[in-house]
Design a protein around this motif. Structure first.
Motif, mmCIF file in Angstrom:
data_model
loop_
_atom_site.group_PDB
_atom_site.id
_atom_site.type_symbol
_atom_site.label_atom_id
_atom_site.label_comp_id
_atom_site.label_asym_id
_atom_site.label_seq_id
_atom_site.Cartn_x
_atom_site.Cartn_y
_atom_site.Cartn_z
ATOM 1 N N GLY A 4 0.801 -1.217 0.000
ATOM 2 C CA GLY A 4 0.000 0.000 0.000
ATOM 3 C C GLY A 4 0.832 1.264 0.000
ATOM 4 N N SER A 5 2.154 1.130 0.090
ATOM 5 C CA SER A 5 3.009 2.318 0.028
ATOM 6 C C SER A 5 2.840 2.991 -1.322
ATOM 7 N N SER A 6 2.983 4.301 -1.320
ATOM 8 C CA SER A 6 2.774 5.028 -2.563
ATOM 9 C C SER A 6 3.919 4.835 -3.548
ATOM 10 N N ASP A 7 5.122 4.581 -3.046
ATOM 11 C CA ASP A 7 6.283 4.472 -3.922
ATOM 12 C C ASP A 7 7.290 3.478 -3.373
ATOM 13 N N LEU A 8 8.071 2.931 -4.259
ATOM 14 C CA LEU A 8 9.193 2.088 -3.889
ATOM 15 C C LEU A 8 10.409 2.662 -4.606
ATOM 16 N N TRP A 9 11.334 3.218 -3.841
ATOM 17 C CA TRP A 9 12.517 3.842 -4.437
ATOM 18 C C TRP A 9 13.593 2.778 -4.606
#
Length: 68
Positions: A4-9
């Protein structure tokens, strides 16, 4: 695993100034780059910038597919 995190860097091998940049985009059959830039600053003063990309990620047998 927080899907559910908005981004994965994930820093790529062509990242300059990255401590551990080891993701080689040419080795991923599901990687899709774009020309959309991003630039974000965090409350602690750190920042990240680059271009938006999409990929399928599998960690511990759990797969999250790219959405574009």
């Amino acid at each position: 695993f927080d899907s559910g995190s908005s981004d994965l860097w994930v820093p790529t091998t062509d990242c300059t100034g990255c401590f551990e940049a080891n993701f080689n985009t040419s080795e991923s059959s599901t990687y899709r780059g774009s020309r959309v830039p991003f630039d974000i600053q965090y409350a602690d003063g750190s920042e990240a910038s680059g271009t938006v990309a999409f990929d399928t990620v599998t960690i511990a047998g759990i797969t999250v597919r790219h959405y574009k």
